[in-house]
Design a protein around this motif. Structure first.
Motif, mmCIF file in Angstrom:
data_model
loop_
_atom_site.group_PDB
_atom_site.id
_atom_site.type_symbol
_atom_site.label_atom_id
_atom_site.label_comp_id
_atom_site.label_asym_id
_atom_site.label_seq_id
_atom_site.Cartn_x
_atom_site.Cartn_y
_atom_site.Cartn_z
ATOM 1 N N THR A 43 0.824 -1.200 0.000
ATOM 2 C CA THR A 43 0.000 0.000 0.000
ATOM 3 C C THR A 43 0.863 1.257 0.000
ATOM 4 O OG1 THR A 43 -1.690 -1.203 1.260
ATOM 5 C CG2 THR A 43 -1.872 1.193 1.179
ATOM 6 N N LEU A 44 1.960 1.218 0.752
ATOM 7 C CA LEU A 44 2.887 2.351 0.779
ATOM 8 C C LEU A 44 3.517 2.576 -0.594
ATOM 9 C CD1 LEU A 44 4.713 1.654 4.171
ATOM 10 C CD2 LEU A 44 3.002 3.420 3.722
ATOM 11 N N VAL A 45 3.901 1.504 -1.254
ATOM 12 C CA VAL A 45 4.499 1.621 -2.586
ATOM 13 C C VAL A 45 3.486 2.191 -3.576
ATOM 14 C CG1 VAL A 45 5.509 0.338 -4.517
ATOM 15 C CG2 VAL A 45 6.147 -0.239 -2.183
ATOM 16 N N HIS A 46 2.240 1.717 -3.496
ATOM 17 C CA HIS A 46 1.190 2.211 -4.394
ATOM 18 C C HIS A 46 0.936 3.698 -4.158
ATOM 19 C CE1 HIS A 46 -2.307 1.894 -7.017
ATOM 20 N NE2 HIS A 46 -2.993 2.577 -6.106
ATOM 21 N N THR A 47 0.896 4.097 -2.892
ATOM 22 C CA THR A 47 0.699 5.514 -2.567
ATOM 23 C C THR A 47 1.849 6.351 -3.104
ATOM 24 O OG1 THR A 47 -0.468 4.858 -0.546
ATOM 25 C CG2 THR A 47 0.306 7.141 -0.686
ATOM 26 N N PHE A 48 3.058 5.841 -2.976
ATOM 27 C CA PHE A 48 4.237 6.558 -3.488
ATOM 28 C C PHE A 48 4.145 6.762 -4.997
ATOM 29 C CE2 PHE A 48 8.381 6.147 -5.543
ATOM 30 C CZ PHE A 48 9.089 7.195 -4.968
ATOM 31 N N ARG A 49 3.746 5.744 -5.730
ATOM 32 C CA ARG A 49 3.701 5.812 -7.181
ATOM 33 C C ARG A 49 2.595 6.741 -7.694
ATOM 34 N NH1 ARG A 49 1.874 1.739 -9.372
ATOM 35 N NH2 ARG A 49 2.738 2.044 -11.454
ATOM 36 N N LYS A 50 1.538 6.909 -6.908
ATOM 37 C CA LYS A 50 0.384 7.670 -7.379
ATOM 38 C C LYS A 50 0.533 9.174 -7.192
ATOM 39 C CE LYS A 50 -2.322 4.439 -8.940
ATOM 40 N NZ LYS A 50 -2.731 4.411 -10.366
ATOM 41 N N HIS A 51 1.540 9.614 -6.446
ATOM 42 C CA HIS A 51 1.639 11.039 -6.129
ATOM 43 C C HIS A 51 3.042 11.547 -6.430
ATOM 44 C CE1 HIS A 51 -2.286 10.825 -4.193
ATOM 45 N NE2 HIS A 51 -1.863 9.745 -3.564
ATOM 46 N N GLN A 52 3.124 12.543 -7.271
ATOM 47 C CA GLN A 52 4.413 13.078 -7.704
ATOM 48 C C GLN A 52 5.180 13.746 -6.569
ATOM 49 O OE1 GLN A 52 4.118 15.894 -10.881
ATOM 50 N NE2 GLN A 52 6.286 15.826 -11.391
#
Length: 325
Positions: A43-52
């Motif tokens: 979930t942390l990785v997904h959040t990182f990828r979704k926000h510049q």
């Protein structure tokens, strides 16, 4: 039995085997913990990828590299743990392949923590130059250097093993631990030397950055206090990670003092050394960070809203189209 650690030189007689109930319980605990932690990390990785805002910040890049590294290490150690009960012995070539990545990711963790401590030190002590020193490009170069430094601890051993061991050895089956594959005393001495070098280097970096931040400002501002606490948390997590380097010695000592409780204590060491530090990463660096926590909450709350009210999502997505029609 639990023998999936990277280190430790142990010969196990038959009376050390776990009962069926104990074996199932241990594997359920390990698999449940690994899945839970990797779900949070994913979930942390997904959040990182979704926000510049995260992808252009060196601090979050180093953090997410630590998270991805933990995902890999947990998955591999969990797999080795389960395999140690199901198959007991596996092909040597396949074991070497797995051990390379287990050892790489194990050494990556303290080096990554040291890099995060240095970035924090630069942000507090050199705020005007932080943008010039800590760039995205330099951060990825640092990550590459971390992998190269970790590779130097295992790849030379692999090349020596390929040159010295007979061909039949690589087609045989062994219990997959480092000392069962790299059997020469040379490997043990080199491993101990590498562990000492990494231990001293990383702790020197942490102590230096902490005390420089400690005396960076006479007035303890909120940022300085947070930076000091972050370095202390770095040190605590690093202390747990460093147990990997002294684990072989601890295992020998425990086996000598408590021979009848060896398997139970070894399993406890596995949980403390391999799993507990990976459980701390998302809490210390993800949920504790206000910016990351804000976006993570949005993502989680959005998912919960979609699950609880799927009909609203469907209506909102089709409503405008229906109006246009």
């Amino acid at each position: 039995m639990n023998l999936s650690s990277v280190g430790g030189n142990v010969t196990l007689p038959g009376n050390y085997r776990d009962t069926f109930t104990t074996a199932v319980t241990k594997n359920v605990i390990v698999v449940a913990l690994c899945i839970s932690i990797n779900y949070i990390n994913g979930t942390l990785v997904h959040t990182f990828r979704k926000h510049q805002i995260f992808t252009v910040n060196p601090r979050y890049i180093l953090f997410i590299h630590l998270v991805i590294n933990d995902i890999m290490l947990l998955a591999l150690t969990c797999f080795l743990h389960v395999i140690s009960y199901i198959l007991y012995r596996i092909n040597v070539s396949f074991c070497i392949f797995l051990l390379i990545f287990v050892i790489l990711t194990s050494f990556n963790t303290p080096l990554n923590l040291a890099g995060m401590a240095v970035e924090c030190y630069i942000a507090i002590c050199f705020p005007l130059r932080h943008g010039q020193i800590c760039t995205v490009k330099k951060t990825y170069v640092l990550i590459g250097l971390i992998w190269m430094a970790s590779a130097l601890t295992i790849l030379p051993d692999v090349f020596i093993l390929l040159a010295t061991e007979p061909l039949w050895f690589f087609h045989s089956r062994v219990f997959c631990t480092r000392d069962y594959v790299f059997r020469s005393t040379f490997y043990l001495e080199k491993r101990d030397a590498s562990n000492i070098v990494f231990l001293v280097l990383v702790w020197l970096i942490l102590f230096y950055t902490y005390f420089r931040i400690l005396f960076a400002a006479k007035e303890a501002t909120a940022d300085v206090k947070k930076a000091r606490n972050t370095i202390l948390l770095h040190g605590f997590q690093l202390l747990l990670c460093m147990l990997t380097y002294v684990q072989p010695l601890l295992i020998k000592l425990v086996r000598y003092l408590f021979p009848m409780q060896f398997i139970a204590i070894r399993f406890t060491c596995y949980l403390i050394v391999q799993i507990l530090p990976r459980f701390l990463s998302p809490i210390v660096y993800g949920l504790r960070d206000k910016t990351f926590r804000t976006y993570l909450k949005r993502y989680l709350l959005c998912n919960m809203s979609i699950r609880n009210h799927p009909q609203n999502v469907t209506m909102s997505s089709t409503g405008p189209a229906a109006k246009r029609q």
